[in-house]
Design a protein around this motif. Structure first.
Motif, PDB file in Angstrom:
ATOM      1  N   ALA A  55       0.844  -1.199   0.000  1.00  0.00           N
ATOM      2  CA  ALA A  55       0.000   0.000   0.000  1.00  0.00           C
ATOM      3  C   ALA A  55       0.873   1.240   0.000  1.00  0.00           C
ATOM      4  O   ALA A  55       0.870   2.020   0.958  1.00  0.00           O
ATOM      5  N   PRO A  56       1.637   1.441  -1.073  1.00  0.00           N
ATOM      6  CA  PRO A  56       2.588   2.549  -1.076  1.00  0.00           C
ATOM      7  C   PRO A  56       1.906   3.905  -1.233  1.00  0.00           C
ATOM      8  O   PRO A  56       0.872   4.018  -1.895  1.00  0.00           O
ATOM      9  N   ALA A  57       2.499   4.924  -0.637  1.00  0.00           N
ATOM     10  CA  ALA A  57       2.076   6.293  -0.904  1.00  0.00           C
ATOM     11  C   ALA A  57       2.548   6.671  -2.303  1.00  0.00           C
ATOM     12  O   ALA A  57       3.525   6.115  -2.806  1.00  0.00           O
ATOM     13  N   PRO A  58       1.887   7.619  -2.954  1.00  0.00           N
ATOM     14  CA  PRO A  58       2.293   8.009  -4.307  1.00  0.00           C
ATOM     15  C   PRO A  58       3.567   8.854  -4.350  1.00  0.00           C
ATOM     16  O   PRO A  58       4.070   9.141  -5.437  1.00  0.00           O
ATOM     17  N   THR A  59       4.079   9.252  -3.198  1.00  0.00           N
ATOM     18  CA  THR A  59       5.304  10.042  -3.141  1.00  0.00           C
ATOM     19  C   THR A  59       6.375   9.261  -2.393  1.00  0.00           C
ATOM     20  O   THR A  59       6.137   8.733  -1.309  1.00  0.00           O
ATOM     21  N   VAL A 159       3.730  17.354  -0.175  1.00  0.00           N
ATOM     22  CA  VAL A 159       4.950  17.130  -0.956  1.00  0.00           C
ATOM     23  C   VAL A 159       4.803  17.700  -2.369  1.00  0.00           C
ATOM     24  O   VAL A 159       5.714  18.345  -2.901  1.00  0.00           O
ATOM     25  N   ASN A 160       3.647  17.460  -2.973  1.00  0.00           N
ATOM     26  CA  ASN A 160       3.411  17.922  -4.340  1.00  0.00           C
ATOM     27  C   ASN A 160       2.593  19.214  -4.360  1.00  0.00           C
ATOM     28  O   ASN A 160       1.666  19.370  -5.163  1.00  0.00           O
ATOM     29  N   GLN A 185       7.276  17.446  -6.100  1.00  0.00           N
ATOM     30  CA  GLN A 185       8.192  17.516  -4.956  1.00  0.00           C
ATOM     31  C   GLN A 185       8.534  18.947  -4.533  1.00  0.00           C
ATOM     32  O   GLN A 185       9.469  19.157  -3.762  1.00  0.00           O
ATOM     33  N   TYR A 186       7.765  19.917  -5.016  1.00  0.00           N
ATOM     34  CA  TYR A 186       8.023  21.312  -4.645  1.00  0.00           C
ATOM     35  C   TYR A 186       7.853  21.525  -3.140  1.00  0.00           C
ATOM     36  O   TYR A 186       8.598  22.284  -2.509  1.00  0.00           O
ATOM     37  N   GLY A 187       6.871  20.850  -2.545  1.00  0.00           N
ATOM     38  CA  GLY A 187       6.602  21.028  -1.127  1.00  0.00           C
ATOM     39  C   GLY A 187       7.650  20.450  -0.200  1.00  0.00           C
ATOM     40  O   GLY A 187       7.725  20.829   0.980  1.00  0.00           O
ATOM     41  N   THR A 288      17.269  17.970  -1.158  1.00  0.00           N
ATOM     42  CA  THR A 288      17.280  17.915  -2.621  1.00  0.00           C
ATOM     43  C   THR A 288      16.302  18.924  -3.214  1.00  0.00           C
ATOM     44  O   THR A 288      16.649  19.701  -4.108  1.00  0.00           O
ATOM     45  N   SER A 289      15.068  18.916  -2.706  1.00  0.00           N
ATOM     46  CA  SER A 289      14.076  19.854  -3.236  1.00  0.00           C
ATOM     47  C   SER A 289      14.447  21.293  -2.917  1.00  0.00           C
ATOM     48  O   SER A 289      14.168  22.204  -3.706  1.00  0.00           O
ATOM     49  N   ASP A 290      15.078  21.509  -1.770  1.00  0.00           N
ATOM     50  CA  ASP A 290      15.526  22.866  -1.454  1.00  0.00           C
ATOM     51  C   ASP A 290      16.471  23.373  -2.539  1.00  0.00           C
ATOM     52  O   ASP A 290      16.311  24.496  -3.047  1.00  0.00           O
TER      53      ASP A 290
END
Length: 417
Positions: A55-59, A159-160, A185-187, A288-290
């Motif tokens: 049951a993975p999360a989409p992120t 996250v998105n 992944q901006y969030g 990474t997103s930063d």
């Protein structure tokens, strides 16, 4: 019946039914306790992997967060044992209790399977104070950490978070073909880290300017070796690109399991390994997103199709470009982080181990050092046509830096609350 057993009556009922119907072997005698203690961490690693995969999360970072919460709570609960108690029994109960509590909270749709695994572990631990207090410690640390991480910004919606696309210009990220999808992944860049002092603590310096000699060399390499119709990329290079095209979270589950099974650090040390690996992974993805959204560097496909250096409007990469900026490579950062933790806690080299990849069915690759995985990741993203070499190498460096920081702070991170 002990206090622990009374608390777990519902879970143990499932075990009893399974034993009566032949679904499970009957609990082994206490004399087998040492053997069971040696496998508890691996057993719960596999339970966690199956649970998240089912049951993975989409992120990706949300799945890493699930691992980090469960295993960091377990590491806190197993680090110290109260005097007068059997260390093995206490730690087995604490590990199972902490991970069970986290998984049933974070992946509720898999609670039945997790409950059954918990029942099996408890059934193999003699009733008494070691079991009771281990269970209580695990539940306490997991409950505290779950509460602490509530609202940390690592749920898929956060996250998105929507990203306002900047005006087009030299070097500036724009949605990429074929889907021209919104950025992802901006969030992450504002999510709460586990160990970093701030999301920007390891922000990278700007990438080479679009009119620099270094960038021209980077782009020439991607143009030649990363094109879908490349005439210079060899069969082995294509195979490496295909192998590492999938999710880093998925690809690194087996290397971590290899390191875990080969660890001689005992149950507390094994639990620490898994916990710090995923804590570093979460913080690396935030860092990474930063950097990605601080620099918003365009992807090679945009640079080659619309840039000033020999533009080619028909150029197409071997693999579809992910929907976020080029610099740094997320595969690179994840790999650097993983390498850092596995090297520090398991040594730089290990006996040969084999890996498979969901994006390369039927292919098996063999490794003897964690650094080899990082080196292949750097090459793979160039040969896929989706990153510059600078973005890959910067990613490795960033991931290693975050891993070092997490390891430096492990005493604080692992201290029981």
């Amino acid at each position: 019946m002990s206090t622990s057993t009374r608390r777990s009556r519902t879970v143990l009922a499932a075990l009893a039914a399974a034993v009566l119907t032949g679904g499970l072997a009957a609990p082994q005698a206490a004399a087998d306790g040492a053997r069971a203690a040696d496998t508890t961490a691996v057993e719960w690693f596999d339970v966690t992997a199956r649970t998240v995969a089912a049951a993975p999360a989409p992120t990706q970072v949300t799945n890493s967060r699930t691992w980090a919460i469960g295993w960091l709570a377990a590491a806190r609960a197993t680090r110290d044992v109260p005097g007068g108690l059997d260390h093995g029994q206490y730690r087995r109960a604490a590990l199972a209790s902490a991970v069970h509590r986290a998984l049933t909270e974070l992946v509720p749709g898999q609670a039945e399977q997790v409950d059954a695994a918990y029942a099996r572990t408890l059934a193999g631990i003699p009733d008494g104070q070691a079991e009771d207090r281990g269970v209580a410690a695990g539940e306490r640390q997991a409950s505290l950490l779950l509460a602490e991480r509530t609202g940390d910004g690592l749920d898929p919606a956060s996250v998105n978070a929507p990203y306002p696309v900047p005006a087009a210009g030299p070097g500036v990220w724009q949605p990429t073909p074929p889907a021209h999808a919104p950025a992802t992944q901006y969030g992450n860049r504002v999510a709460e880290p586990f160990a970093l002092r701030s999301q920007s603590q390891f922000r990278l310096p700007p990438p080479p300017a679009p009119d620099s000699t270094r960038y021209a060399a980077d782009l020439a390499e991607v143009r030649a070796y990363g094109a879908a119709d490349s005439t210079v990329r060899g069969a082995e290079q294509t195979a490496v690109a295909q192998f590492w095209y999938g999710s880093s979270f998925t690809l690194y589950t087996e290397p971590l399991r290899v390191a875990l099974t080969r660890s001689s650090q005992g149950l507390a040390g094994q639990t620490r390994l898994v916990a710090l690996f995923h804590v570093a992974s979460v913080d690396t993805q935030i860092a990474t997103s930063d950097s990605k959204y601080a620099h918003t560097r365009w992807r090679p496909v945009t640079a080659i199709r619309t840039g000033a250096i020999e533009p080619d409007a028909t150029w197409t990469p071997l693999h579809t470009t992910p929907a976020h900026p080029d610099y740094p490579s997320g595969h690179g950062t994840y790999s650097g982080s993983a390498e850092g933790v596995l090297t520090a806690l398991g040594g730089a080299r290990t006996a040969p181990f084999e890996l498979t990849s969901p994006t390369a069915p039927g292919v098996t690759r063999t490794y003897t050092a964690w650094r080899q995985l990082s080196e292949e990741n750097v090459d793979a993203r160039v040969w896929s046509g989706i990153h510059t070499r600078t973005a890959d190498e910067a990613g490795i460096a960033l991931g290693r830096a975050v891993a070092r920081h997490v390891l430096e702070r492990q005493g604080e991170l692992l201290a029981a609350r």
